[in-house]
Design a protein around this motif. Sequence first.
Motif, PDB file in Angstrom:
ATOM      1  N   THR A  38       0.887  -1.054  -0.108  1.00  0.00           N
ATOM      2  CA  THR A  38       0.112   0.003  -0.102  1.00  0.00           C
ATOM      3  C   THR A  38       0.886   1.104  -0.118  1.00  0.00           C
ATOM      4  OG1 THR A  38      -1.811  -1.233   1.167  1.00  0.00           O
ATOM      5  CG2 THR A  38      -1.838   1.131   1.343  1.00  0.00           C
ATOM      6  N   SER A  39       1.962   1.102   0.731  1.00  0.00           N
ATOM      7  CA  SER A  39       3.034   2.223   0.759  1.00  0.00           C
ATOM      8  C   SER A  39       3.590   2.464  -0.531  1.00  0.00           C
ATOM      9  CB  SER A  39       4.003   2.085   1.920  1.00  0.00           C
ATOM     10  OG  SER A  39       4.893   2.838   1.804  1.00  0.00           O
ATOM     11  N   ILE A  40       3.897   1.263  -1.124  1.00  0.00           N
ATOM     12  CA  ILE A  40       4.878   1.465  -2.506  1.00  0.00           C
ATOM     13  C   ILE A  40       4.002   2.046  -3.396  1.00  0.00           C
ATOM     14  CG2 ILE A  40       5.879   0.006  -4.136  1.00  0.00           C
ATOM     15  CD1 ILE A  40       6.716  -2.142  -2.133  1.00  0.00           C
ATOM     16  N   SER A  41       2.682   1.695  -3.750  1.00  0.00           N
ATOM     17  CA  SER A  41       1.982   2.238  -4.845  1.00  0.00           C
ATOM     18  C   SER A  41       1.020   3.444  -4.437  1.00  0.00           C
ATOM     19  CB  SER A  41       0.871   1.245  -5.120  1.00  0.00           C
ATOM     20  OG  SER A  41      -0.207   0.915  -3.926  1.00  0.00           O
ATOM     21  N   VAL A 161      -1.617  -3.347  -3.323  1.00  0.00           N
ATOM     22  CA  VAL A 161      -0.862  -2.910  -4.729  1.00  0.00           C
ATOM     23  C   VAL A 161      -2.214  -2.000  -5.380  1.00  0.00           C
ATOM     24  CG1 VAL A 161       0.160  -2.900  -6.875  1.00  0.00           C
ATOM     25  CG2 VAL A 161       1.272  -4.056  -4.935  1.00  0.00           C
ATOM     26  N   ALA A 162      -3.115  -2.819  -5.421  1.00  0.00           N
ATOM     27  CA  ALA A 162      -4.182  -2.415  -6.126  1.00  0.00           C
ATOM     28  C   ALA A 162      -4.983  -0.907  -5.405  1.00  0.00           C
ATOM     29  CB  ALA A 162      -5.461  -3.591  -6.333  1.00  0.00           C
ATOM     30  N   VAL A 163      -5.279  -1.351  -4.187  1.00  0.00           N
ATOM     31  CA  VAL A 163      -5.988  -0.093  -3.521  1.00  0.00           C
ATOM     32  C   VAL A 163      -5.059   1.032  -2.884  1.00  0.00           C
ATOM     33  CG1 VAL A 163      -7.758  -1.712  -3.197  1.00  0.00           C
ATOM     34  CG2 VAL A 163      -5.841  -1.139  -1.336  1.00  0.00           C
ATOM     35  N   GLY A 164      -3.854   1.041  -3.004  1.00  0.00           N
ATOM     36  CA  GLY A 164      -2.911   1.837  -2.460  1.00  0.00           C
ATOM     37  C   GLY A 164      -2.994   3.349  -3.128  1.00  0.00           C
ATOM     38  N   PRO A 165      -3.181   3.708  -4.105  1.00  0.00           N
ATOM     39  CA  PRO A 165      -3.337   4.878  -4.760  1.00  0.00           C
ATOM     40  C   PRO A 165      -4.265   5.534  -4.264  1.00  0.00           C
ATOM     41  CG  PRO A 165      -2.471   3.214  -6.472  1.00  0.00           C
ATOM     42  CD  PRO A 165      -2.824   2.436  -5.302  1.00  0.00           C
ATOM     43  N   SER A 166      -5.661   4.549  -4.413  1.00  0.00           N
ATOM     44  CA  SER A 166      -6.977   5.251  -4.005  1.00  0.00           C
ATOM     45  C   SER A 166      -7.154   5.617  -2.529  1.00  0.00           C
ATOM     46  CB  SER A 166      -8.157   4.062  -4.436  1.00  0.00           C
ATOM     47  OG  SER A 166      -8.070   3.694  -5.666  1.00  0.00           O
ATOM     48  N   LEU A 167      -6.433   4.876  -1.831  1.00  0.00           N
ATOM     49  CA  LEU A 167      -6.466   5.179  -0.289  1.00  0.00           C
ATOM     50  C   LEU A 167      -5.721   6.292  -0.212  1.00  0.00           C
ATOM     51  CD1 LEU A 167      -6.129   1.613   1.200  1.00  0.00           C
ATOM     52  CD2 LEU A 167      -8.070   2.850   1.314  1.00  0.00           C
ATOM     53  N   ALA A 168      -4.446   6.403  -0.643  1.00  0.00           N
ATOM     54  CA  ALA A 168      -3.683   7.674  -0.576  1.00  0.00           C
ATOM     55  C   ALA A 168      -4.394   8.792  -0.888  1.00  0.00           C
ATOM     56  CB  ALA A 168      -2.417   7.203  -1.220  1.00  0.00           C
ATOM     57  N   GLY A 169      -4.894   8.561  -2.359  1.00  0.00           N
ATOM     58  CA  GLY A 169      -5.543   9.709  -2.834  1.00  0.00           C
ATOM     59  C   GLY A 169      -6.772  10.381  -1.701  1.00  0.00           C
ATOM     60  N   ALA A 170      -7.635   9.519  -1.415  1.00  0.00           N
ATOM     61  CA  ALA A 170      -8.537   9.707  -0.350  1.00  0.00           C
ATOM     62  C   ALA A 170      -8.036  10.389   0.780  1.00  0.00           C
ATOM     63  CB  ALA A 170      -9.394   8.723  -0.053  1.00  0.00           C
ATOM     64  N   GLY A 316      -5.884   9.251  -7.805  1.00  0.00           N
ATOM     65  CA  GLY A 316      -5.680   7.776  -7.253  1.00  0.00           C
ATOM     66  C   GLY A 316      -6.972   6.924  -7.376  1.00  0.00           C
ATOM     67  N   LEU A 317      -8.141   7.281  -7.727  1.00  0.00           N
ATOM     68  CA  LEU A 317      -9.017   6.305  -7.960  1.00  0.00           C
ATOM     69  C   LEU A 317      -8.757   6.061  -9.419  1.00  0.00           C
ATOM     70  CD1 LEU A 317     -11.793   5.265  -6.793  1.00  0.00           C
ATOM     71  CD2 LEU A 317     -12.934   7.172  -8.247  1.00  0.00           C
ATOM     72  N   LEU A 318      -8.412   6.713 -10.379  1.00  0.00           N
ATOM     73  CA  LEU A 318      -8.323   6.490 -11.956  1.00  0.00           C
ATOM     74  C   LEU A 318      -7.094   5.354 -11.752  1.00  0.00           C
ATOM     75  CD1 LEU A 318      -8.301   9.522 -13.805  1.00  0.00           C
ATOM     76  CD2 LEU A 318     -10.157   7.634 -13.923  1.00  0.00           C
TER      77      LEU A 318
END
Length: 520
Positions: A38-41, A161-170, A316-318
């Motif tokens: 999650t941190s990596i992505s 990996v999959a949700v990391g960007p979305s969580l970070a964006g939120a 992040g969602l995209l």
Amino acid sequence: MSPASTIPPTTKDADARRSPGRTLTLAAVLLAVFVVPTSISGTAVALPDIGGSTHAGLAPLQWVVNAFNVAFACFTLVWGSVADAVGRVRAFTAGVVLYAAGSLASAVATDVLLLDAARALTGIGGAAIFSCGAAILSTVFDGPARARAFALFGTIAGIGVAVGPSLAGALIQGLGWRWVFAAHAAALALVLLALPALSRTVPPQAGGGRLDVPGSALFVLAMVLVTTAIVQGSQWGWGSAGVLGLLAGAVAALAVFAAVERRSAHPMLDLSVLREHRFLGLCLVPVAASFGFVTLLTYLPSYLTAVTGRDTGTAGLLMLLLTAPVLVCPMLAARLVGRGVRPLTLLFLSLACLVLGDVALTMLSPSVGVLVLAAPMLVTGAGMGLSAGLVDGQALALVDPAKAGMAAGFLNTLRLGSEAVAVAVYGSALATVLGRRVGDGIGGYPGATDAAGVADRAAGGDLAGAAALSGATDRTGFADFLARAYDSAFHLLLWGLAAVGLVLAAVIAVLLHAERRPAS
């Protein structure tokens, strides 16, 4: 006397203590494993905000990602030796503590260099979590339960990996970039609460292993030198004495490392595993994924915010379009192999998807819609996902079982090390190309100066800050110019990524074919 009564009381007591704690042990390990990818992505989504907040140039901003990746790659093999010497639970505990401390330090860092150092600390801890967490599960579980535990291990890592960007964006949009790291520290605090259960559940380890200190130090030194040279290439000049000296130092450190490992009674890496050409060929598949996928995982969020004007949460969602196939495709690949599809066919399909996806992403533009964006991102993600779980089993099947652990360590080190190098190469090349674009066009905007500084800031995704730094009288017009320059540089580098993928695919094909010819 019943069969059960013949079991020594101490064994029965140990099993009784271990059984209730197995579920908690599994949950603790999986939560820690989830945090790392999650941190990596997710960190990549925060880079534009970090750059704007700290006024960081591209090189120190790159190290927010690179420091983690390099440290993770360098210490993956090292932690295996540490676990043998001090025990798996102690090593895992040390990793969790280091990761939590580094995340907390990242959340409160006021200077980008301190943030870089904190991210390096989390990378060291992350390597321990992955290496020692897997070892703990293999000790606590056996038979079908072990298979289920490792299936969950891989699935949770893919979800991270999959949700990391979305969580970070939120988190960034709602609370600010610092909460991305604070959330990691909070999650690992829960893991720390479960550590007493791990100590009671995991059977005692005899220990006695030796840490290959000279080999570990030389390997870490070589990785740091080569990554620093790549990151600083655009700043100092690729032919500068500083960059050439760093690269020469890296080559020398690797040469000494090889000599030390040949003579060591307990080497960190047995170099004999590298004599199998097909093994080397398969190990290069993750390297292709590093260039074709991981670079985009790191820099595509900056493009989406800086060039297309999307906010951090939307970007992040995209990114789910890129990361979702990493969760789905490993299971799909396993099913296809079970139905008779050749594994090598799927691996070459994954390479083709990486190349085609990178080429298709050249359709990106400042006004690109989601539907146009979806197909190339999904194809690129499939290129990563199809090989993610398959290549490890195929590679390790070619190695002497007695050396399988070391071979797995080498494969993961090459995978993670190539990610660090690929991200560094891409970022440095982006700065170089963007610098030329800005240098050629800055003269057309009255008041605009400091092309090098402006390009450096823009390459980090902070176009507004770069426009302000320039001193241009027409900041809006100059910001539009920077967006066009960034867009042009991004497209050129996409073609470069596709070319690297083609070259690696050809090398992989040659290596895999080389071992079959003598047998024909």
